[in-house]
Design a protein around this motif. Structure first.
Motif, PDB file in Angstrom:
ATOM      1  N   GLY A  79      37.051  40.602  31.292  1.00 31.09           N
ATOM      2  CA  GLY A  79      37.055  40.800  32.732  1.00 31.09           C
ATOM      3  C   GLY A  79      35.882  41.632  33.233  1.00 31.09           C
ATOM      4  N   SER A  80      35.384  41.288  34.422  1.00 32.05           N
ATOM      5  CA  SER A  80      34.287  42.027  35.066  1.00 32.05           C
ATOM      6  C   SER A  80      34.515  42.026  36.571  1.00 32.05           C
ATOM      7  CB  SER A  80      32.939  41.373  34.738  1.00 32.05           C
ATOM      8  OG  SER A  80      31.887  41.952  35.495  1.00 32.05           O
ATOM      9  N   TYR A  81      34.420  43.198  37.187  1.00 34.58           N
ATOM     10  CA  TYR A  81      34.649  43.328  38.623  1.00 34.58           C
ATOM     11  C   TYR A  81      33.451  42.843  39.436  1.00 34.58           C
ATOM     12  CZ  TYR A  81      38.806  46.344  38.148  1.00 34.58           C
ATOM     13  OH  TYR A  81      40.051  46.848  37.877  1.00 34.58           O
ATOM     14  N   PRO A 103      30.977  43.595  42.657  1.00 33.07           N
ATOM     15  CA  PRO A 103      30.440  44.908  43.046  1.00 33.07           C
ATOM     16  C   PRO A 103      31.319  45.678  44.026  1.00 33.07           C
ATOM     17  CG  PRO A 103      28.711  43.253  43.087  1.00 33.07           C
ATOM     18  CD  PRO A 103      29.993  42.519  42.874  1.00 33.07           C
ATOM     19  N   ASP A 104      32.050  44.963  44.893  1.00 37.65           N
ATOM     20  CA  ASP A 104      32.911  45.653  45.853  1.00 37.65           C
ATOM     21  C   ASP A 104      34.286  45.970  45.281  1.00 37.65           C
ATOM     22  OD1 ASP A 104      34.167  43.180  45.783  1.00 37.65           O
ATOM     23  OD2 ASP A 104      33.815  42.711  47.898  1.00 37.65           O
ATOM     24  N   GLY A 105      34.531  45.566  44.037  1.00 39.33           N
ATOM     25  CA  GLY A 105      35.804  45.852  43.394  1.00 39.33           C
ATOM     26  C   GLY A 105      36.946  44.966  43.840  1.00 39.33           C
ATOM     27  N   GLY A 106      36.674  43.990  44.700  1.00 37.09           N
ATOM     28  CA  GLY A 106      37.746  43.174  45.256  1.00 37.09           C
ATOM     29  C   GLY A 106      38.174  42.012  44.387  1.00 37.09           C
ATOM     30  N   ARG A 107      37.293  41.574  43.468  1.00 36.55           N
ATOM     31  CA  ARG A 107      37.608  40.416  42.633  1.00 36.55           C
ATOM     32  C   ARG A 107      37.229  40.685  41.179  1.00 36.55           C
ATOM     33  NH1 ARG A 107      34.877  35.312  45.312  1.00 36.55           N
ATOM     34  NH2 ARG A 107      33.217  36.822  45.750  1.00 36.55           N
ATOM     35  N   ILE A 108      37.764  39.853  40.302  1.00 34.37           N
ATOM     36  CA  ILE A 108      37.506  39.957  38.868  1.00 34.37           C
ATOM     37  C   ILE A 108      37.191  38.567  38.338  1.00 34.37           C
ATOM     38  CG2 ILE A 108      38.537  40.433  36.603  1.00 34.37           C
ATOM     39  CD1 ILE A 108      40.321  42.527  38.013  1.00 34.37           C
ATOM     40  N   VAL A 109      36.123  38.461  37.558  1.00 31.48           N
ATOM     41  CA  VAL A 109      35.845  37.230  36.825  1.00 31.48           C
ATOM     42  C   VAL A 109      36.253  37.460  35.374  1.00 31.48           C
ATOM     43  CG1 VAL A 109      33.436  37.876  36.325  1.00 31.48           C
ATOM     44  CG2 VAL A 109      34.119  35.469  36.272  1.00 31.48           C
ATOM     45  N   PHE A 110      36.824  36.439  34.744  1.00 28.14           N
ATOM     46  CA  PHE A 110      37.268  36.584  33.362  1.00 28.14           C
ATOM     47  C   PHE A 110      37.243  35.225  32.678  1.00 28.14           C
ATOM     48  CE2 PHE A 110      40.983  35.633  35.878  1.00 28.14           C
ATOM     49  CZ  PHE A 110      41.814  34.858  35.085  1.00 28.14           C
ATOM     50  N   MET A 124      39.708  35.931  40.158  1.00 29.65           N
ATOM     51  CA  MET A 124      40.957  36.296  40.827  1.00 29.65           C
ATOM     52  C   MET A 124      40.736  37.550  41.653  1.00 29.65           C
ATOM     53  SD  MET A 124      43.190  37.958  37.707  1.00 29.65           S
ATOM     54  CE  MET A 124      42.624  39.410  36.802  1.00 29.65           C
ATOM     55  N   ASN A 125      41.682  37.845  42.528  1.00 34.40           N
ATOM     56  CA  ASN A 125      41.647  39.109  43.245  1.00 34.40           C
ATOM     57  C   ASN A 125      41.914  40.252  42.270  1.00 34.40           C
ATOM     58  OD1 ASN A 125      41.203  37.753  45.662  1.00 34.40           O
ATOM     59  ND2 ASN A 125      43.401  37.639  46.146  1.00 34.40           N
ATOM     60  N   ALA A 126      41.522  41.451  42.647  1.00 33.27           N
ATOM     61  CA  ALA A 126      41.624  42.591  41.733  1.00 33.27           C
ATOM     62  C   ALA A 126      43.063  42.924  41.363  1.00 33.27           C
ATOM     63  CB  ALA A 126      40.946  43.812  42.345  1.00 33.27           C
ATOM     64  N   ASP A 127      44.033  42.461  42.161  1.00 32.66           N
ATOM     65  CA  ASP A 127      45.436  42.715  41.828  1.00 32.66           C
ATOM     66  C   ASP A 127      46.039  41.599  40.982  1.00 32.66           C
ATOM     67  OD1 ASP A 127      45.641  40.643  43.638  1.00 32.66           O
ATOM     68  OD2 ASP A 127      46.866  41.744  45.093  1.00 32.66           O
ATOM     69  N   GLY A 128      45.217  40.609  40.596  1.00 35.93           N
ATOM     70  CA  GLY A 128      45.691  39.515  39.756  1.00 35.93           C
ATOM     71  C   GLY A 128      46.092  38.265  40.512  1.00 35.93           C
ATOM     72  N   SER A 129      46.059  38.303  41.823  1.00 41.42           N
ATOM     73  CA  SER A 129      46.467  37.142  42.617  1.00 41.42           C
ATOM     74  C   SER A 129      45.317  36.161  42.805  1.00 41.42           C
ATOM     75  CB  SER A 129      46.977  37.605  43.987  1.00 41.42           C
ATOM     76  OG  SER A 129      45.938  38.240  44.726  1.00 41.42           O
ATOM     77  N   ASN A 130      45.669  34.949  43.220  1.00 38.77           N
ATOM     78  CA  ASN A 130      44.697  33.916  43.592  1.00 38.77           C
ATOM     79  C   ASN A 130      43.723  33.598  42.456  1.00 38.77           C
ATOM     80  OD1 ASN A 130      43.536  32.023  45.329  1.00 38.77           O
ATOM     81  ND2 ASN A 130      42.051  33.501  46.132  1.00 38.77           N
ATOM     82  N   GLN A 131      44.251  33.235  41.300  1.00 34.81           N
ATOM     83  CA  GLN A 131      43.421  32.903  40.142  1.00 34.81           C
ATOM     84  C   GLN A 131      42.907  31.470  40.261  1.00 34.81           C
ATOM     85  OE1 GLN A 131      45.440  33.904  36.452  1.00 34.81           O
ATOM     86  NE2 GLN A 131      46.395  35.706  37.388  1.00 34.81           N
ATOM     87  N   GLN A 132      41.579  31.316  40.144  1.00 34.49           N
ATOM     88  CA  GLN A 132      40.952  30.008  40.312  1.00 34.49           C
ATOM     89  C   GLN A 132      39.888  29.791  39.245  1.00 34.49           C
ATOM     90  OE1 GLN A 132      39.395  29.991  44.315  1.00 34.49           O
ATOM     91  NE2 GLN A 132      41.401  29.624  45.233  1.00 34.49           N
ATOM     92  N   ALA A 169      32.066  32.071  28.075  1.00 36.33           N
ATOM     93  CA  ALA A 169      32.611  33.358  27.635  1.00 36.33           C
ATOM     94  C   ALA A 169      31.793  34.506  28.220  1.00 36.33           C
ATOM     95  CB  ALA A 169      32.613  33.436  26.108  1.00 36.33           C
ATOM     96  N   THR A 170      32.274  35.710  28.028  1.00 36.10           N
ATOM     97  CA  THR A 170      31.643  36.992  28.387  1.00 36.10           C
ATOM     98  C   THR A 170      31.039  37.003  29.790  1.00 36.10           C
ATOM     99  OG1 THR A 170      29.480  36.442  27.386  1.00 36.10           O
ATOM    100  CG2 THR A 170      31.146  37.477  25.959  1.00 36.10           C
ATOM    101  N   PRO A 171      31.805  36.653  30.823  1.00 33.98           N
ATOM    102  CA  PRO A 171      31.230  36.671  32.176  1.00 33.98           C
ATOM    103  C   PRO A 171      31.014  38.095  32.672  1.00 33.98           C
ATOM    104  CG  PRO A 171      33.589  36.304  32.303  1.00 33.98           C
ATOM    105  CD  PRO A 171      33.241  36.301  30.833  1.00 33.98           C
ATOM    106  N   VAL A 172      29.985  38.277  33.475  1.00 36.17           N
ATOM    107  CA  VAL A 172      29.733  39.586  34.082  1.00 36.17           C
ATOM    108  C   VAL A 172      29.105  39.373  35.451  1.00 36.17           C
ATOM    109  CG1 VAL A 172      27.510  39.806  32.882  1.00 36.17           C
ATOM    110  CG2 VAL A 172      28.639  41.845  33.781  1.00 36.17           C
TER     111      VAL A 172
END
Length: 381
Positions: free
Chosen positions: A242-244, A246-253, A266-274, A284-287
């Protein structure tokens, strides 16, 4: 002379500038620092001119002046002065190079920054791995751990004062935070379950990581001070890396929930995974880029290559084409990516490399031993 060589090397390594050879340069007189002889420099073919001075102050510090001129237009473009202790003279050179780079390209600076990585020595089956830190050009190298325990995936905190990393102390996977100034280490998470790839949130409040529990590997976050982890994903399969944003609102994984490793946002709380990756092969290893405009990743399709795409999954582009390139990390300005490159066979040593967004300007980053898991830190204050 040493300071000017560092400035020239920084600019040359960016792939955007061709500094004149030392034999083509003459030392300016003191008056010429602020009043260049444009006719002379024009005759050398130079388009831009950098001049400056170093002065010892009464308090023991150094003042470094840096001036940039447009030779063709015969005008000053910018000037900056830096007051540094003698031990930081290299930083003054990097800051001068940053001033020049930013003024001439319009991009953010990145030379006055550091890289933390895993130093490796010994055969692949029995590697000694130590945390190490250095300037982005390989200078001021020092080891942070002694190699008695395996260390993996170091990442800077946003304030640059600490590093989060994985270690197997007593063969138990644990997440530690290392304070760069004091050398002290603090345990954050220790679990007999396999734990992977910790990374700070942009505000430094949380640490994102993945953990295997009951046959399933999911993403979790925990307070940077420790405590009970919060589970963010629940899909069957392996969710990791996982990598946030810059605004901390989303995560790529990355996740293999679709049958092979692919990238998801997805959103930082785990919702809306796409899912965002749909090309051939595995990812692999997204950032996430510090600019927020791109995501770097490792593409697994025959060989391992470094690539980039937009956060929506569009514009995929592969930057490297070697045998095994993986583990990208962004420069502070989001225009260069560092990564590890491994050779073929059991004896193939891992090395640190960088490449810019054109995919043309590749260069090896010098390290005293083999290196893996590089993480480029923010611009230093």
């Amino acid at each position: 002379r040493q300071l000017s060589e560092i400035i020239a090397n920084d600019l040359r390594n960016s792939g955007l500038f061709t500094p004149l050879a030392p034999g083509q340069l003459r030392n300016p007189t003191v008056p010429e620092v602020t009043a260049p002889t444009y006719d002379y420099w024009g005759s050398t073919g130079a388009q831009s001119l950098v001049q400056g001075f170093i002065r010892a102050n009464g308090d023991g510090n150094l003042t470094v002046g840096c001036y940039l001129y447009d030779v063709t237009a015969r005008t000053e473009l910018t000037r900056q002065g830096f007051v540094v202790p003698p031990a930081d003279w290299r930083r003054a050179a990097h800051k001068c190079a940053d001033t020049i780079y930013a003024r001439l390209t319009g991009e953010g600076p990145y030379f006055d920054s550091r890289v933390v990585y895993v130093s490796e020595t010994g055969p692949k089956a029995n590697r000694i791995k130590r945390l190490a830190i250095m300037d982005q050009d390989g200078a001021n190298h020092r080891f942070l751990t002694n190699g008695q325990s395996i260390v993996l995936t170091p990442r800077f905190a946003p304030n640059q004062q600490s590093i989060v990393y994985m270690s197997y102390v007593g063969r138990i996977p644990s997440i530690y935070v290392y304070d760069i100034g004091s050398g002290k280490q603090r345990l954050v998470v220790q679990n007999v379950a396999t734990t992977f790839a910790p990374r700070f949130s942009p505000d430094g409040r949380f640490i994102l990581f993945s953990m295997a529990q009951n046959g399933n590997t999911d993403l979790y976050r925990v307070s940077a001070q420790g405590g009970s982890p919060q589970r963010l994903t629940t899909s069957p399969g392996i969710d990791t890396g996982g990598s946030y944003s810059p605004d901390g609102g989303r995560i790529v994984f990355e996740s293999d929930r679709s049958g092979g490793q692919q990238l998801y946002v997805m959103n930082a709380d785990g919702s809306n995974q796409q899912r965002i990756s749909f090309g051939g092969g595995r990812y692999a290893t997204p950032v996430w880029s510090p600019r927020g405009d791109l995501i770097a990743f490792t593409k697994l399709a025959g060989n391992f290559r470094i690539g980039i795409m937009s956060p929506s999954g569009g514009g995929e582009k592969l930057l490297t084409d070697s045998w095994s390139d993986e583990g990208p990390s962004w420069s502070p300005n989001g225009r260069v990516v560092t990564f590890m490159r491994s050779g073929r066979g059991a004896g193939g040593a891992a090395q640190l490399w960088s490449v810019d967004l054109t995919g043309v300007n590749e260069r090896r980053i010098p390290t005293p031993l083999g290196g893996s898991d590089p993480a480029w830190g923010p611009l230093r204050p």
